[in-house]
Design a protein around this motif. Structure first.
Motif, PDB file in Angstrom:
ATOM      1  N   ARG A   1      29.358  19.992  35.900  1.00 25.65           N
ATOM      2  CA  ARG A   1      28.675  19.015  36.913  1.00 25.65           C
ATOM      3  C   ARG A   1      29.553  17.649  37.080  1.00 25.65           C
ATOM      4  O   ARG A   1      29.741  16.834  36.209  1.00 25.65           O
ATOM      5  N   PRO A   2      30.536  17.931  38.249  1.00 22.39           N
ATOM      6  CA  PRO A   2      31.505  16.752  38.364  1.00 22.39           C
ATOM      7  C   PRO A   2      30.740  15.499  38.709  1.00 22.39           C
ATOM      8  O   PRO A   2      31.456  14.295  38.413  1.00 22.39           O
ATOM      9  N   HIS A   3      29.749  15.309  39.339  1.00 19.71           N
ATOM     10  CA  HIS A   3      29.227  13.969  39.935  1.00 19.71           C
ATOM     11  C   HIS A   3      29.957  13.021  40.682  1.00 19.71           C
ATOM     12  O   HIS A   3      29.803  12.124  40.546  1.00 19.71           O
ATOM     13  N   SER A   4      30.758  13.797  41.211  1.00 19.98           N
ATOM     14  CA  SER A   4      31.541  13.072  42.291  1.00 19.98           C
ATOM     15  C   SER A   4      31.212  13.052  43.795  1.00 19.98           C
ATOM     16  O   SER A   4      30.139  13.960  43.817  1.00 19.98           O
ATOM     17  N   SER A   5      31.544  12.185  44.559  1.00 16.90           N
ATOM     18  CA  SER A   5      30.831  12.065  46.014  1.00 16.90           C
ATOM     19  C   SER A   5      31.159  13.580  46.664  1.00 16.90           C
ATOM     20  O   SER A   5      30.438  13.922  47.371  1.00 16.90           O
ATOM     21  N   GLU A   6      32.427  13.958  46.345  1.00 13.32           N
ATOM     22  CA  GLU A   6      32.758  15.371  47.081  1.00 13.32           C
ATOM     23  C   GLU A   6      31.863  16.558  46.514  1.00 13.32           C
ATOM     24  O   GLU A   6      31.461  17.356  47.469  1.00 13.32           O
ATOM     25  N   TYR A   7      31.673  16.592  45.266  1.00 12.36           N
ATOM     26  CA  TYR A   7      30.855  17.814  44.592  1.00 12.36           C
ATOM     27  C   TYR A   7      29.499  17.139  44.220  1.00 12.36           C
ATOM     28  O   TYR A   7      29.279  17.318  43.038  1.00 12.36           O
TER      29      TYR A   7
END
Length: 415
Positions: free
Chosen positions: A230-236
């Protein structure tokens, strides 16, 4: 073109020349740095030898070099233009049988060394049986020290006949025989002129060309989940990937899959790797799979196809190789590690012990000691998703770990 990887193990009795053979393979295939060769030359001179002692290239422990034996499993990596190799050099002594099991558990191929002067001995049978038990698909029987029997074709054919008769009791389909002299290099990497009667391939050529693509089970789709990404980045932002290594079969986007043990179903949305998405995943690739539905999946769960599910049970029938110096305690609980799942387990019953030398079942003997191989019944605290070991070596294997010492006490193959 990406070259494939062949893992192979060496096995044989003490002083059959396993370490020398590997040293010869590395030396003649030019896979050793010059400073290593210089160090080995110096060591050989100090020992008063006329030739380079190539066994020193693999025997890494000081006790091994002093005694001239292999004690622990030594792993060596080398590559040729055609293929990459990982070698597990395993000990020949009876008391190190457990090290042989460790080294052979991931191998595609086993090199069984036989001393041409001694022929088939107890350890030859023992190691061949373990290779068969571990479902190693390919065996190469290297009849070594041919220089000490005047390169006799008769001696070679006699050993070939004896071994073929013994191997008829084993579960191995592909067995090849090569007469060699590891000391002089005959038929290891190059054909020398000492055995004109042998028309077969050299050992290296056989290792480079043997077909291993079908060694994995590409029929039964199995994907044990190791972790959730679960990257929780804006891209992913909404990315939820189930990461792990494919243990069998082929997975493609759009495939309908089932998550075990819950039994919830979904479709594969994408299959991602470090280098980007791929159209399919198969053993032994490490990938991250995303699904179209948000279903509860955690480490230790397994993705399978709906019409081809693994077995699921808390009761297991297992061939166990006991690795610990301490015998199993009655009623003792162990951690059982299987694919990415860890549960607790207890040995309920010992069905029989195996006499490796005669291949007889000893049904009266229930005491398990180090290096013993026995068939046992295990009971786990949670259901495991598994296949028989002969069907899938990844989902059919397990280890037992002592709760108090954290020592790996046994390796098992599910029957």
């Amino acid at each position: 073109m990406k070259s494939d990887l062949l893992r192979f193990t060496t096995a044989g009795s003490v002083d059959d020349g396993k370490s020398t053979l590997i040293g010869r393979l590395l030396y003649d295939s030019k896979s050793i740095f010059e400073d290593q060769i210089a160090a080995v030359k110096q060591s050989s001179e100090r020992k008063g030898l006329q030739h380079i002692d190539l066994s020193l290239l693999t025997d890494g422990l000081r006790a091994e070099r002093e005694q001239g034996i292999t004690i622990d499993v030594a792993y060596r990596y080398f590559a040729t233009p055609k293929r990459k190799f990982i070698i597990a050099d395993t000990p020949g002594h009876i008391q190190y049988t457990r090290n042989m099991v460790t080294g052979a558990s991931t191998a595609n191929l086993a090199l069984i060394l036989v001393d041409a002067r001694k022929g088939i001995v107890e350890q030859t049978c023992r190691h061949s049986y373990i290779a068969s038990l571990l479902q190693i698909p390919h065996l190469i029987v290297c009849i070594n020290k041919m220089d000490l029997v005047d390169y006799s074709e008769e001696v070679f054919l006699k050993i070939l006949e004896e071994y073929t008769e013994f191997a008829s009791k084993l579960n191995v389909n592909d067995i090849r025989f090569i007469p060699i002299s590891a000391l002089n290099g005959d038929n290891v990497v190059n054909h020398l002129d000492n055995m004109p009667w042998y028309k077969g391939a050299t050992l290296l050529h056989t290792l480079e060309t043997i077909h291993i693509g079908s060694d994995y089970n590409h029929l039964d789709a199995r994907f044990p989940v190791q972790t959730i990404i679960r990257p929780h980045s804006s891209e992913y932002h909404d990315y939820r990937g189930y990461a792990g290594r494919v243990a069998g079969g082929i997975f493609r986007p759009g495939d309908k899959v089932l998550a075990l043990p819950s039994g919830l179903s979904s479709k594969i949305k994408s299959i991602d790797t470090f280098n980007g998405p791929v159209p399919e995943a198969f053993a032994p690739m490490s990938v991250s799979i995303t699904l179209e539905d948000d279903i509860d999946i955690s480490r230790g769960d397994m993705l399978v196809k709906e019409n081809n599910q693994s077995e699921m049970s808390q009761d297991l029938d297992v061939m166990l190789c006991w690795l610990s110096g301490q015998a199993p305690r009655p009623g003792a609980k162990y951690y059982l590690r299987h694919t990415s799942k860890e549960v607790r387990a207890v040995i309920k019953d010992v069905i029989y012990k195996m006499d490796i030398n005669t291949l007889q079942r000893l049904e009266e003997e229930k005491d398990i000691k180090m290096n013993d191989i026995a068939r046992v019944k295990l009971r786990t605290t949670q259901p495991l998703m598994f296949d028989a070991y002969r069907k899938n070596r990844t989902t059919g294997s397990l280890i037992l770990v002592d709760e108090s010492t954290n020592e790996t006490v046994a390796a098992g193959m599910i029957v």
